[in-house]
Design a protein around this motif. Structure first.
Motif, mmCIF file in Angstrom:
data_model
loop_
_atom_site.group_PDB
_atom_site.id
_atom_site.type_symbol
_atom_site.label_atom_id
_atom_site.label_comp_id
_atom_site.label_asym_id
_atom_site.label_seq_id
_atom_site.Cartn_x
_atom_site.Cartn_y
_atom_site.Cartn_z
ATOM 1 N N MET A 1 5.064 7.759 1.100
ATOM 2 C CA MET A 1 5.368 7.341 -0.205
ATOM 3 C C MET A 1 5.786 5.769 -0.144
ATOM 4 N N GLN A 2 6.740 5.442 0.802
ATOM 5 C CA GLN A 2 6.945 3.784 1.018
ATOM 6 C C GLN A 2 5.840 3.266 1.430
ATOM 7 N N ALA A 3 5.049 3.817 2.499
ATOM 8 C CA ALA A 3 3.717 2.931 2.754
ATOM 9 C C ALA A 3 2.772 2.645 1.851
ATOM 10 N N LYS A 4 2.690 3.539 0.853
ATOM 11 C CA LYS A 4 1.878 3.285 -0.444
ATOM 12 C C LYS A 4 2.404 2.217 -1.216
ATOM 13 N N ALA A 5 3.756 2.091 -1.344
ATOM 14 C CA ALA A 5 4.302 1.061 -2.013
ATOM 15 C C ALA A 5 4.167 -0.158 -1.335
ATOM 16 N N ILE A 6 4.272 -0.251 -0.002
ATOM 17 C CA ILE A 6 4.194 -1.394 0.713
ATOM 18 C C ILE A 6 2.831 -2.020 0.485
ATOM 19 N N GLU A 7 1.748 -0.907 0.689
ATOM 20 C CA GLU A 7 0.322 -1.204 0.634
ATOM 21 C C GLU A 7 0.001 -2.003 -0.789
ATOM 22 N N LYS A 8 0.747 -1.261 -1.827
ATOM 23 C CA LYS A 8 0.258 -1.782 -3.066
ATOM 24 C C LYS A 8 0.861 -3.373 -3.411
ATOM 25 N N LEU A 9 2.086 -3.458 -2.960
ATOM 26 C CA LEU A 9 2.644 -4.602 -3.024
ATOM 27 C C LEU A 9 1.824 -5.960 -2.019
ATOM 28 N N ALA A 10 1.447 -5.588 -0.767
ATOM 29 C CA ALA A 10 0.740 -6.210 -0.129
ATOM 30 C C ALA A 10 -0.490 -6.795 -0.862
ATOM 31 N N GLN A 11 -1.361 -5.519 -1.255
ATOM 32 C CA GLN A 11 -2.445 -5.900 -2.269
ATOM 33 C C GLN A 11 -2.386 -7.019 -3.319
ATOM 34 N N GLN A 12 -1.121 -6.926 -3.803
ATOM 35 C CA GLN A 12 -0.881 -8.047 -5.122
ATOM 36 C C GLN A 12 -0.219 -9.189 -4.544
ATOM 37 N N MET A 13 0.142 -9.217 -3.316
ATOM 38 C CA MET A 13 0.547 -10.529 -2.812
ATOM 39 C C MET A 13 -0.753 -11.382 -2.169
#
Length: 142
Positions: A1-13
């Motif tokens: 779950m956290q890995a998905k959130a990190i990936e989502k934030l990384a894509q936004q950044m």
């Protein structure tokens, strides 16, 4: 779950159509940002716990019922009185502001450890963001 959130934030950044380098740096920054949030959450919970319990450490308990019974039998046979347990509530102020201040004072050694983790997370995040900015500036200069 956290890995998905990190990936989502990384894509936004990283922005639209990021290259491999920008996405890698964004992942590093996002991971550090999540670590930073986790440290801050632990700090808050630590202070709340000390305020509620009066101590960083939980009160001493026997690990099993058997261990407690063995101790009582030994104490009865040897006429040794059980050690007095300190009452963490006795020394804690009852007023909320004073209680919070005392909780922070008692938690200072643990808070200092958390501060080191927080500083490292901030430095990792900032380094990755600076590298992303340099990468973007270099790509746009060409």
């Amino acid at each position: 779950m956290q890995a998905k959130a990190i990936e989502k934030l990384a894509q936004q950044m990283a922005g639209p159509r990021p290259d491999r380098i920008a996405l890698g740096l964004a992942r590093a920054a996002a991971s550090a940002a999540f670590d930073l949030a986790r440290v801050r959450q632990v700090r808050t919970q630590l202070i709340k716990g000390v305020s509620a319990l009066g101590s960083v450490d939980p009160p001493p308990n026997f690990t099993s019922r058997r261990g407690g019974l063995d101790y009582l039998k030994l104490a009865l046979r040897s006429s040794v009185s059980p050690p007095a347990r300190s009452d963490p509530w006795a020394a804690m102020p009852s007023e909320e502001v004073a209680r919070d201040a005392e909780a922070v004072r008692r938690a200072l050694p643990e808070l200092a450890k958390l501060d080191r983790y927080e500083t490292r997370a901030i430095n990792r995040r900032d380094r990755a963001i600076r590298a992303m900015i340099s990468s973007w500036a270099w790509r746009n200069a060409i």
